[in-house]
Structures are given as C-alpha cells and as structure tokens.
Design a protein around this motif. Structure first.
Motif, PDB file in Angstrom:
ATOM      1  N   ASP A 519       0.824  -1.201  -0.270  1.00 35.00           N
ATOM      2  CA  ASP A 519       0.056   0.014   0.169  1.00 35.00           C
ATOM      3  C   ASP A 519       0.880   1.325  -0.209  1.00 35.00           C
ATOM      4  O   ASP A 519       0.293   2.365  -0.154  1.00 35.00           O
ATOM      5  N   ALA A 521       3.379   4.096  -1.309  1.00 31.21           N
ATOM      6  CA  ALA A 521       3.885   4.615  -2.607  1.00 31.21           C
ATOM      7  C   ALA A 521       5.373   5.028  -2.343  1.00 31.21           C
ATOM      8  O   ALA A 521       6.343   4.653  -3.281  1.00 31.21           O
ATOM      9  N   LYS A 544      -0.492   4.456  -1.934  1.00 28.87           N
ATOM     10  CA  LYS A 544      -0.777   4.480  -3.275  1.00 28.87           C
ATOM     11  C   LYS A 544      -1.995   5.102  -3.608  1.00 28.87           C
ATOM     12  O   LYS A 544      -2.901   4.787  -2.917  1.00 28.87           O
TER      13      LYS A 544
END
Ligand code: COA
Ligand code: AMP
Length: 633
Positions: A519, A521, A544
């Motif tokens: 999850d 980024a 993300k």
C-alpha cells in the motif's frame, strides 16, 4: 608543552619510529621492519612484513609471562544470576579447545565464521578461537533480525555459524535458533555447520547441520595459534551505511593489535592486572575492541556484563559490578547514563557501593549531552571522558588521553585527536574551515594502524563511500568543528545514518522495509532527537493512489492497522533494536525540484531547529502541511 603535545608531535615527526615502538609491546613471529606500506595509495597497510597471532598475544603471551592465574575475563550476568571468572590459563584453554572444534569442522586460515550470540563468555571465546586459527570472524549483534543476519551471512559466506539457543532481554527470553534458521533459509550462501551453545533458559531444537557446542568441545583436540600476516584480516564487522546494504568493515591483525595495545595504557589508563568494565555488546565495535581484544592484549581483566543498566533487578548493577571487581575504568554509551539518571536521579544506588577504585568514566557511541556529563561528574567526582570513534576506525580518533595527560575537559567536546589522527574540518568546497566553524570532519590519509584497510570484497565501495568526497581524506560522515585550542566538537552525522541508544542504524534500511508494503507509494525515515535514546527513527509514508478508496480499506481502523503492520515489519526485518515505533501517514513528502526528499529539512523541523528552507524546494505547500506533524510535541 604538555606530555600530550610531546607524544602527538612524536607520532607526526617520526611516524615509523612511533608505531614500530608501539608494535614492540607485542610478540611477533616475525617482527615488522617497516610500519607503513604506502606503495599503493589509497590502500595503506601496516607492518606489512610482520607475522603475528592476535589470540596468542591476548592469552598465551600472558600465561607464558607468569600471569596465568590472573583473572582475564569476568562474566557477570544479573539476568541469569551468574558470575564466573576465567583466569588467563582457563581462557586460553577454552579458546584452544573451541579452536579445535572449529578446525575439526574444516575452518582454517582466511575462512569466515559468523558469530550470532548474546553477551556470554562463549561469544568472546568463539572470537578468540577464530583469531587463533587465522579465521575471520564476523560477529552480528543479537538484536538484528533474520533478514539482517542473512545479509551478513550472504556477504561473508561463512563456513560455520556459531550461535546460542537464546538471549535474555530483561525478563524476556529471545530464542535465537529460529532466527538463525530463518536467516540461513534466506541466505544464498549456506554455511556447512552451525555450532549451537545450549543455554538452560531455552533449549533449541537441533537440525542435521547443527553441532552442540558442549558435545563438540568434549571431543575436540585443542589447537595451537597459527601464524598470520600482519595484514591478514582478523575480522569483518558490518555496520550501517546510508543504504540498507551493510558495509563490511575489515580489520587487519597486526595494526589493530598494535593500536589497541597502545590505547589501553595511554587512553584508558589501564595496565596489566587492572580491571576495565565496558558495558556494550560484543556485536558492536566497542565490544570487539574494549570488551575483548584490548583488555586482553594489555594483560588486564575485562568484565563481560549481560544485562541492562536498569531494570532486572535494579539500577544498581553497574555500581555493584564496579565495586565488586575493583573496576578502574568504565566505558559505556551516554544513553546508559541517561537511563540511570532517569531511574535514580539522586544517585542513591551509587552511594550504596564502594566506588573508590573507579578512576575514570569513558563515554562514546553518540554525542555526550552536557546534562548527562554534569550528572555523571557530580555523582562520581572523577573525570568523565567523552571520546569519539566509529566502527570504521576501531579505536578512538579523538579523546582525552588519560594515561598520557589528562587535558582540560570542555563539555561537548571529546577533546583532542590521538596520535596518528590528522583531523581537519573542511567546507563543502574542500577548503579548511576556520577555527570554530562547522564543516565535514575528515582524517588525512593514511589512517593510523587499527583503522580499516577496506570493505570486505568491495574496494570500490570503500573508495566511493569514504575516500572520494575530498581527495586524500577519509570522510568520517560526521559534521563538527575544531576550536582555537584544537578541541574537536562532533555535532552529528551528515548522512542518513542515525544513532539510537548508541546503536548505529540505517534509515535507508528501514525505508526499504516500509517501501516493500503493497500500500506504500513512497516513504521517508528520519532520526529525531530523543531525551533517552539520543535519537529515535520516525517514519512517514505516502499511500498509493486508490488505497483509501479500495473496498474496505477506508473502513475504520485501516490507518492504525497499517501503522502497526509497518512497525512490525521493521521489527521483523531489521530487528527490535531499530526501535521504529512512530509512523505517520501523510499526503505527500517535501521534495526538491529534481525529486530528492528533503530529509534534512524534515529533521530540522522535527528537532525544533528552524533551518532555512532550501531554494530547491518544489512545492512549499507540502512542507507547510507537514510542519504540524513534524514539530516536537
Ligand atoms: N537481542 C535481542 N533483542 C535486543 C537485543 C539483543 N541483543 N538488544 C536489544 N534488543 C531489543 C530490546 O529488548 C528492545 O526491545 P523492545 O522494543 O521490545 O523493548 C529493543 O531491542 C531496543 O533495545 P535498546 O535500544 O537497547 O533499548 P532498551 O530500552 O532495551 O535499553 C538502554 C536502552 C539505554 C538501557 C540500552 O540500550 C543500553 O544500555 N545502552 C548502552 C550500552 C550500549 O549498548 N552501547 C552500544 C555501543 S557503545
Ligand atoms: P559506530 O560506528 O556504531 O561506533 O557509530 C559511530 C558514530 O557514532 C559516529 O560516526 C558518530 O556519529 C557517533 N559517535 C560516536 N562517538 C561519539 C561522540 N563521542 N560524540 C558524538 N558522536 C559520536
């Protein structure tokens, strides 16, 4: 001119004579005819034609000189309620026997042995047994998790790993064997054998490649010391760099033994028959040098202490140890004294013990804050000596050389460079910074004996990481200044290495773990000031796109669960010692226009220092949004 100035000048004016003289304190199978070999810069070698065995010098030499019945090592473990003394003869015999075990497993000159052990005498015995055989040990701190251990096993490619069934942290038993098994499963380089010391607190299940320490020792033939070249590696000790990949600092044999033997009387003022208590861990450089090698090379007595300064059973243990064994010099990290001060601000525990034999308290591993300096000085009424060094250097760079001359103490400064260290402060253009002005602290090459000749199997990284910023200088990675009296002030790392409770850690390594979550980024980990541990890591993650819209993800508690999962991932993959407990989920990270995350700016805000915002900042609103989250609470 004082004694210090004289000694320092002698080391500069006739380096060859100075270090050959120092080497004369040791037994050489072949005495070196030259100190420094500078024929292949920047790779310098010390005592290149000398031949030696470091374990012989640490043990047999003293037995042969009639000190066999003197205490060499005292094991004191309040967490297991054990005290055991090894005389020089006993320690030599234990080491010779374990060297026989290793030799029986095929370990010989130049082979690597990884040692992953708690603070028990067998850790030192295993190290010295390697040294006896000319094998290269690589001790991995017990607080590192399986993945970190695996990275070190992969790089060192050991023939054998030596470990124990468990370590003890306060009242908790930490089983080592499952961590070791996991690490071996993760490693590409599988060792042939694991030797496991079974401790009664947790008995490990043994596999087909595991050998039981006690059983193997019972049938081993003791091994004699093997002659090695002075330049042969004694050990590789991995340390944290700016990326997750640890750096294998190589230590030679003759240069290191010479520097340590010199430092004991001259810096720590400890001689044969006197006792030093270094409260660290054999997994760190301080433990290698001042729990194991230096005290034994000097014919002194070393205390190997298993436990914390506070907690089990109480905050009086350091004082008890000092009075019980007549400790002359104590050495630990400032964080240990901060822990003591918190628990016992008035020093009531200390007053219960007779500390009249204690002459000095040496502190290193992180910046000594003036408050801790004052508390310790007022309580103990002895010199409290800050000194500065690194895994790479093997022994102190800057110190107050108590055995030569006790110089005036300036709180906040580890005092002055030791012989062999030509320390300068340079500005970003490589020009000498004026006295009192901050810059990068560097050491002019060549480094003295005892420091590192290169990184394990990686000359290129050695040159790139340490020698390429300023031509002809070793980049310490620390920033600071030198005042008009020649006192060095070390202000902190200029890179992303952090120092948590005296433990050196890589924020890059923690970022790699956070970034591996599906999850996440992007992320940043920075070190922020902490009253107790000096620094603590703080993590910032950006999710993300679409994660929060994902079915179920936005449900209550998602962010708490993610934070907990990330904390656990770092604990499982780097180790509990990382102490990453605080993670913030943020919309974006402040960056330069070229996309570099402004970690230094974030660190400044978190520490309450309002650094000027760099002109390269891409989007000021991102930084503004982060300020309230970053600010010290
Ligand atoms: N094996 C397994 N786990 C370990 C470990 C080991 N060898 N060493 C530390 N850990 C764990 C601790 O149990 C702790 O776990 P937790 O988060 O579950 O409580 C975590 O790693 C952090 O350890 P640490 O940083 O040592 O914190 P602490 O609160 O347990 O103790 C001090 C703090 C200051 C008392 C202690 O670090 C200390 O005495 N330090 C000074 C000496 C020193 O080690 N110096 C190093 C170089 S000189
Ligand atoms: P390590 O390699 O684990 O010994 O950590 C070395 C780093 O600890 C140095 O680069 C410094 O940042 C820090 N350090 C060690 N001793 C001191 C000290 N006396 N004062 C300030 N920082 C120190």
């Amino acid at each position: 001119m004082g004694r210090y100035e004289d000694v320092f000048r002698a080391s500069v004016e006739d380096r060859e004579r100075f270090w050959l003289n120092a080497a004369g304190a040791l037994d050489w199978h072949r005495a070196p005819t030259r100190a420094l070999d500078d024929s292949n810069p920047p790779f310098y070698r010390w005592f290149a034609d000398g031949e030696i065995n470091v374990a012989h010098n640490a043990l047999d030499r003293h037995v042969e000189a009639g000190r066999g019945d003197q205490a060499a090592l005292i094991y004191d473990s309040p967490v297991t309620d054990t005290r055991r003394t090894y005389t020089y003869t006993q320690l030599r015999d234990e080491v010779a026997t374990f060297a026989g075990v290793l030799r029986g497993l095929g370990v010989g000159l130049g082979d690597r042995v990884v040692i992953y052990m708690p603070m028990i005498p067998e850790a030192a015995i295993a190290m010295l047994a390697c040294a006896r055989l000319g094998a290269v040990h690589s001790v991995v701190f017990g607080g590192f998790a399986a993945k970190e251990l695996a990275a070190r096993i992969d790089d060192a490619a050991p023939k054998v790993v030596v470990s124990a069934s468990c370590g003890i942290e306060g009242r908790r038993i930490i089983e080592y064997k499952p961590l070791l098994d996991k690490a071996i499963e993760l490693s590409a380089n599988k060792p042939q054998t694991q030797v496991i010391l079974q401790r009664p607190q947790a008995v490990a299940a043994m596999g087909p490649n595991d050998a039981d320490w006690a059983e193997a020792a019972a049938s081993a033939t003791p091994a004699d010391p093997v002659t090695v070249k002075s330049t042969d590696p004694l050990y590789v000790l991995y340390t944290s760099g700016t990326t997750g990949r640890p750096k294998g600092v190589v230590r030679d044999s003759g240069g290191y033994a010479t520097a340590l033997a010199w430092s004991m009387p001259n810096v720590y003022d400890v001689g044969p028959g006197q006792t030093i208590f270094t409260a660290s861990d054999v997994g760190w450089v301080v433990g290698h040098s001042y729990i194991v090698y230096a005290p034994l090379l000097a014919g002194a007595t070393t205390v190997l202490y298993e436990g914390k300064p506070v907690g089990t059973p109480d905050a009086g243990q350091f004082w008890r140890v000092m009075s019980e064994y007549g400790v002359r010099s104590m050495f630990t990290a400032p964080t240990a004294f901060r822990a003591l001060r918190k628990e016992d601000p008035n020093g009531d525990y200390a007053r219960r013990y007779d500390l009249s034999g204690l002459r000095y308290l040496f502190l290193a591993g992180e910046r000594l804050d003036p408050e801790t300096y004052r508390w310790a000085s007022e309580l103990l009424k002895i010199p409290v000596i800050d000194h500065w060094w690194q895994t790479e250097t093997g022994w102190p760079i800057v110190a107050n050389p108590a055995g030569i001359e006790l110089l005036e103490i300036k709180p906040g400064s580890p005092t002055r460079p030791l012989p062999g260290w030509d320390i300068r402060v340079l500005d970003t253009d490589g020009r000498p910074a004026p006295a009192g002005e901050d810059g990068a602290i560097v050491a002019k090459l060549p480094l003295p004996p005892g420091a590192f000749p290169t990184l394990w199997n990686d000359d290129e990284r050695f040159v790139k990481s340490y020698l390429s910023a300023f031509d002809g200088y070793y980049l310490t990675g620390d920033g600071g200044r030198i005042d008009a009296d020649g006192y060095v002030f070390v202000m902190g790392r200029t890179d992303d290495v952090i120092n948590v409770a005296g433990h050196r850690l890589s924020t890059g390594g923690m970022e790699e773990v956070l970034a591996s979550h599906p999850d996440v980024a992007e992320c940043a980990v920075i070190g922020v000031s902490d009253q107790m541990k000096g620094q603590l890591p703080r993590g910032f993650v950006v999710l993300k796109a679409g994660v929060l819209d994902r079915e179920g993800a936005a449900t209550e508690g998602y962010e708490d669960r993610l934070r907990a999962a990330l904390v656990q991932m770092v604990r499982d993959q780097v180790g509990a010692v990382a102490s990453l407990k605080e993670i913030s989920i943020v919309p974006a990270l402040p960056k330069t226009r070229s996309g570099k995350i402004l970690r230094k700016t974030m660190r400044g805000i978190a520490d309450g220092i309002d650094e000027p915002v760099p002109s390269t900042l891409d989007d000021a609103s991102v930084l503004d949004a982060l300020r309230p989250i970053l600010r010290p609470r």
